[in-house]
Design a protein around this motif. Structure first.
Motif, mmCIF file in Angstrom:
data_model
loop_
_atom_site.group_PDB
_atom_site.id
_atom_site.type_symbol
_atom_site.label_atom_id
_atom_site.label_comp_id
_atom_site.label_asym_id
_atom_site.label_seq_id
_atom_site.Cartn_x
_atom_site.Cartn_y
_atom_site.Cartn_z
ATOM 1 N N PHE B 90 0.837 -1.201 0.000
ATOM 2 C CA PHE B 90 0.000 0.000 0.000
ATOM 3 C C PHE B 90 0.877 1.260 0.000
ATOM 4 O O PHE B 90 0.662 2.189 -0.767
ATOM 5 C CB PHE B 90 -0.911 -0.015 1.237
ATOM 6 C CG PHE B 90 -1.767 1.219 1.349
ATOM 7 C CD1 PHE B 90 -2.912 1.353 0.553
ATOM 8 C CD2 PHE B 90 -1.420 2.245 2.214
ATOM 9 C CE1 PHE B 90 -3.682 2.495 0.643
ATOM 10 C CE2 PHE B 90 -2.196 3.381 2.294
ATOM 11 C CZ PHE B 90 -3.331 3.514 1.519
ATOM 12 N N VAL B 91 1.896 1.238 0.875
ATOM 13 C CA VAL B 91 2.795 2.401 0.971
ATOM 14 C C VAL B 91 3.505 2.605 -0.362
ATOM 15 O O VAL B 91 3.640 3.737 -0.855
ATOM 16 C CB VAL B 91 3.815 2.183 2.120
ATOM 17 C CG1 VAL B 91 4.884 3.267 2.092
ATOM 18 C CG2 VAL B 91 3.095 2.175 3.455
ATOM 19 N N ALA B 92 3.946 1.512 -0.989
ATOM 20 C CA ALA B 92 4.684 1.612 -2.247
ATOM 21 C C ALA B 92 3.809 2.210 -3.342
ATOM 22 O O ALA B 92 4.231 3.083 -4.096
ATOM 23 C CB ALA B 92 5.179 0.222 -2.661
ATOM 24 N N VAL B 93 2.543 1.744 -3.406
ATOM 25 C CA VAL B 93 1.629 2.257 -4.436
ATOM 26 C C VAL B 93 1.363 3.741 -4.213
ATOM 27 O O VAL B 93 1.393 4.546 -5.153
ATOM 28 C CB VAL B 93 0.301 1.454 -4.423
ATOM 29 C CG1 VAL B 93 -0.751 2.127 -5.304
ATOM 30 C CG2 VAL B 93 0.549 0.034 -4.907
ATOM 31 N N ALA B 94 1.146 4.136 -2.944
ATOM 32 C CA ALA B 94 0.877 5.541 -2.630
ATOM 33 C C ALA B 94 2.071 6.410 -3.022
ATOM 34 O O ALA B 94 1.918 7.478 -3.630
ATOM 35 C CB ALA B 94 0.574 5.687 -1.138
ATOM 36 N N ALA B 95 3.272 5.947 -2.698
ATOM 37 C CA ALA B 95 4.475 6.704 -3.016
ATOM 38 C C ALA B 95 4.631 6.861 -4.521
ATOM 39 O O ALA B 95 5.007 7.934 -5.014
ATOM 40 C CB ALA B 95 5.700 5.992 -2.434
ATOM 41 N N THR B 96 4.310 5.815 -5.250
ATOM 42 C CA THR B 96 4.416 5.869 -6.712
ATOM 43 C C THR B 96 3.456 6.906 -7.277
ATOM 44 O O THR B 96 3.807 7.686 -8.173
ATOM 45 C CB THR B 96 4.093 4.484 -7.321
ATOM 46 O OG1 THR B 96 4.882 3.515 -6.663
ATOM 47 C CG2 THR B 96 4.384 4.452 -8.814
ATOM 48 N N LEU B 97 2.225 6.947 -6.723
ATOM 49 C CA LEU B 97 1.233 7.916 -7.194
ATOM 50 C C LEU B 97 1.704 9.346 -6.951
ATOM 51 O O LEU B 97 1.614 10.212 -7.823
ATOM 52 C CB LEU B 97 -0.108 7.684 -6.485
ATOM 53 C CG LEU B 97 -0.942 6.514 -7.028
ATOM 54 C CD1 LEU B 97 -2.147 6.263 -6.137
ATOM 55 C CD2 LEU B 97 -1.395 6.832 -8.457
ATOM 56 N N VAL B 98 2.236 9.582 -5.742
ATOM 57 C CA VAL B 98 2.731 10.928 -5.406
ATOM 58 C C VAL B 98 3.845 11.310 -6.369
ATOM 59 O O VAL B 98 3.886 12.431 -6.901
ATOM 60 C CB VAL B 98 3.228 10.962 -3.935
ATOM 61 C CG1 VAL B 98 3.959 12.274 -3.654
ATOM 62 C CG2 VAL B 98 2.044 10.786 -3.001
ATOM 63 N N ALA B 99 4.757 10.377 -6.621
ATOM 64 C CA ALA B 99 5.885 10.660 -7.517
ATOM 65 C C ALA B 99 5.383 10.964 -8.920
ATOM 66 O O ALA B 99 5.877 11.884 -9.578
ATOM 67 C CB ALA B 99 6.826 9.454 -7.546
ATOM 68 N N ALA B 100 4.372 10.215 -9.374
ATOM 69 C CA ALA B 100 3.840 10.421 -10.729
ATOM 70 C C ALA B 100 3.233 11.813 -10.859
ATOM 71 O O ALA B 100 3.446 12.505 -11.861
ATOM 72 C CB ALA B 100 2.793 9.349 -11.033
ATOM 73 N N ALA B 104 4.438 14.881 -13.315
ATOM 74 C CA ALA B 104 3.502 15.539 -14.234
ATOM 75 C C ALA B 104 3.552 17.050 -14.049
ATOM 76 O O ALA B 104 3.569 17.812 -15.028
ATOM 77 C CB ALA B 104 2.091 15.011 -13.986
ATOM 78 N N VAL B 105 3.597 17.502 -12.768
ATOM 79 C CA VAL B 105 3.668 18.945 -12.483
ATOM 80 C C VAL B 105 4.953 19.515 -13.067
ATOM 81 O O VAL B 105 4.958 20.584 -13.692
ATOM 82 C CB VAL B 105 3.583 19.193 -10.957
ATOM 83 C CG1 VAL B 105 3.912 20.646 -10.623
ATOM 84 C CG2 VAL B 105 2.183 18.843 -10.457
#
Lengths: 172, 491
Positions: B90-100, B104-105
């Motif tokens: 869960f933590v890994a997926v969340a971190a990946t989303l934040v990084a993505a 993008a920004v």
């Protein structure tokens, strides 16, 4: 192309019997595969595929030997004949079973003998080189290797005929 | 005495030692004779030889495999990865989303910057960047190539560029690639001034144009290669499709995967399938790169040393007719004093040379394979007899000595005698007729032969070869019309 991939191990053995250098044989095998792939349309369905492939392989081996300036001696021709006859009749499954049996038999080889086998077949050293390194006579090394191969051969035969028994003691 | 008894009479330990030496490659001449003698004496020993061959093969293969597995620190089997616990996942997926989101920004923030290609890889040292003012700068990874600037590569050097939006370009050696035409605006346009560039454009939203002096290639999401030479440009597509437009007359053409288009000053634009489509395949552990990449790898060398079709004697215009099959930049010259054609580009689909010698004397035609850099590179072409008045004349009479008896040839052939047969399945069944003539005998009574191949009227066959040095293939033509065509590079 399933036909081709099915007999590739046989072709590798066939080339190796005539070019007893593992890497050299692999290179030639690649050329054989290229030619077979290109000329696959010329294979007539219903005729023995292995025989056709072996004929192609024979010419590629010949070509390779010419490229390496190796003359086609009577011995090479004789061995090509023997190998063609042998592999035209062999079932690829037979070799696969023997490979599996050898894997099991090698587990019973003593560490000292395993080192000897590695020197000869992995490092590709001649018996003379191994003898110099181990400070023994070349004849002794050759005899030991011959006995080891005989033992492995017997172990493979036994394993294939009586799977649960094996011949562990004889190999070590 | 049966085989088994005869075998018993032979010293098997001596035989095994000889076989061992054969596989070691240390067999002396005397030992060779002894081994041959053993084979002659007993078929059982032949069986024993093959048994040893199989065992030697198995041992070499198995022990090398074990040894490699040991070096990798395991049993050689693929490692099994365990999935991490749920919370960790869960933590890994969340971190990946934040990084993505952050990436993008960043991309949005950078979009106002002046567009540029970034150098992502440099191979070799002979590379440079030519600025708008003409100044020369060194080029390294992360250098930026801005509008008006050009990347140049010399011998053995390559540069990879990326625009950050899914377009990657690989400029091969002896090339020049400029970003944007002078005075040109969007869409971003790379101009291939010379050489070969492989392009991968996976991002469809941003259009890319790759131009040469002769044409423009508009990308519609694809992988393709473009070559720019003095008199032609060539586009080969491996994935997707591209639109090509010729500058001179604005004629356009779409090229799809597996197709090759040659653009010359005035030729009819039409993509053709690659002659060597099998190069895109993978088989038996042999991986063929696609034909375009294969061609490109060897093209420069072939340009420098073109394949030449020559005549041994000066051409007699009354009897020998030579013409190009179709206008093609691949065949750059036809007819000279003794020159029939020069084939400069080995992906010459449609290119061919038609040689007609119906009434003249024997004409020996030589096809010279250029010197190649690769030790496995060769040339293949097809030859066909289109018509023949004199069926018995030799078509291909390559002379070569065989100091052994070829398959199917009786040992009883006397010196000077010729024997022919149609038994070359790998050369197209009965299309070829092989003729062996015994020309002499070695001191040890082994025969020496020369051989000719004849191709039946109206038949076609492959006539290529792989050569590690400049090589000549010879044809004798009389009373027939032959076609040499579909020159391709093989690897």
């Amino acid at each position: 192309m399933g036909l081709l991939s099915g007999i590739q191990p046989v072709l590798h053995r066939y080339v190796f019997a005539q070019i007893p250098d593992f890497h050299g044989a692999q290179d030639v095998l690649q050329n054989v595969c290229i030619v077979l792939w290109r000329k696959f349309g010329e294979y007539r369905e219903g005729t023995p595929f292995v025989a056709w492939a072996l004929t192609v392989a024979r010419y590629e081996v010949l070509h390779a030997k010419r490229a390496f300036a190796r003359h086609n001696s009577h011995l090479e021709q004789t061995i090509a004949d023997i190998a063609t006859e042998h592999y035209a009749k062999t079932d690829p499954q037979y070799h696969a079973e023997r490979e599996n049996a050898l894997r099991r038999c090698l587990e019973y080889v003593s560490p000292a003998n395993r080192i000897l086998l590695d020197k000869r077949y992995v490092d590709g050293k001649t018996c003379e080189t191994v003898a110099r390194e181990d400070n023994v006579s070349a004849i002794a090394v050759r005899t030991r290797l011959c006995r080891l191969r005989d033992a492995l051969r017997k172990c493979i035969d036994d394993t294939l005929h009586i799977p649960e028994a094996g011949s562990a003691a004889e190999v070590s | 005495m049966n085989d088994r008894e005869r075998n018993d009479a032979v010293d098997t330990s001596d035989f095994d030692a000889l076989v061992d030496r054969y596989f070691e490659g240390t067999l002396s001449d005397t030992e060779t004779d002894r081994l041959l003698d053993a084979f002659d004496r007993s078929p059982e020993l032949k069986r024993r030889f093959m048994e040893t061959a199989d065992l030697t093969f198995d041992l070499t293969q198995q022990l090398r495999w074990d040894s490699a597995a040991k070096r990798r620190g395991g049993d050689g089997l693929p490692r099994v990865r365990r999935f991490p616990p749920f919370l960790l996942r869960f933590v890994a997926v969340a971190a990946t989303l934040v990084a993505a989101v952050a990436v993008a920004v960043l991309i949005l923030l950078q979009s106002d910057e002046e567009p540029a290609f970034r150098v992502t890889a440099v191979r070799g040292t002979d590379v440079e960047l030519s600025t708008v003012s003409g100044a020369i700068q060194s080029l390294k990874v992360d250098s930026l190539v801005r509008k008006g600037e050009a990347v140049r590569t010399g011998t053995g050097s390559e540069v990879e560029l990326s625009d950050g939006y899914g377009i990657r370009m690989q400029l091969r050696e002896h090339g020049s690639l400029r970003y944007g035409r002078a005075g040109s605006s969007a869409p971003p346009c790379m101009v291939l001034e010379s050489g070969w560039v492989n392009t991968e454009a996976t991002h469809r939203s941003r259009e890319c144009v790759l131009a040469t002096a002769l044409c423009e290639v508009r990308v519609t999401g694809t992988k393709f290669g473009v070559q720019s030479a003095a008199s032609f440009s060539r586009v080969a597509v491996t994935e997707g499709a591209v639109n090509v437009r010729r500058n001179a007359d604005m004629v356009g053409c779409s090229v799809k995967a597996g197709e090759l288009l040659t653009v010359a000053a005035t030729n009819a634009l039409g993509p053709v399938p690659w002659a060597g489509h099998e190069f895109a395949s993978s088989f038996g552990g042999v991986f063929f790169r696609d034909a375009a990449a294969n061609y490109e790898r060897n093209a420069l060398n072939v340009d420098a040393h073109p394949l030449r079709v020559l005549s041994r004697r000066p051409i007699d215009p009354k009897t020998l007719s030579v013409r190009q099959v179709s206008p093609s930049p691949s065949v750059s010259s036809v007819r000279g004093v003794d020159m029939l054609a020069v084939v400069t580009n080995l992906q010459g689909v449609g290119a061919g040379v038609l040689v007609q010698n119906l009434d003249g004397p024997d004409m020996d035609i030589l096809v010279e394979l250029p010197e190649t850099r690769s030790d496995s590179f060769g040339v293949e072409f097809k030859m066909a007899v289109q018509s023949s008045r004199i069926a018995s004349n030799a078509f291909d009479c390559t002379r070569g000595m065989y100091d052994f008896t070829p398959d199917g040839l009786p040992e009883s052939l006397l010196n000077g005698q010729t024997r022919a047969w149609h038994s070359m399945p790998e050369r197209g069944g009965t299309a070829f007729r092989m003729e062996y003539r015994r020309v002499g005998t070695l001191p040890d009574n082994r025969p020496i032969y020369e051989y000719c191949e004849r191709l039946a009227d109206g038949r076609s066959a492959d006539a290529g070869w792989v050569a590690r040095e400049p090589t000549v293939m010879e044809f004798r033509v009389k009373g027939m019309t032959i076609l040499l065509h579909e020159f391709i590079a093989i690897e």
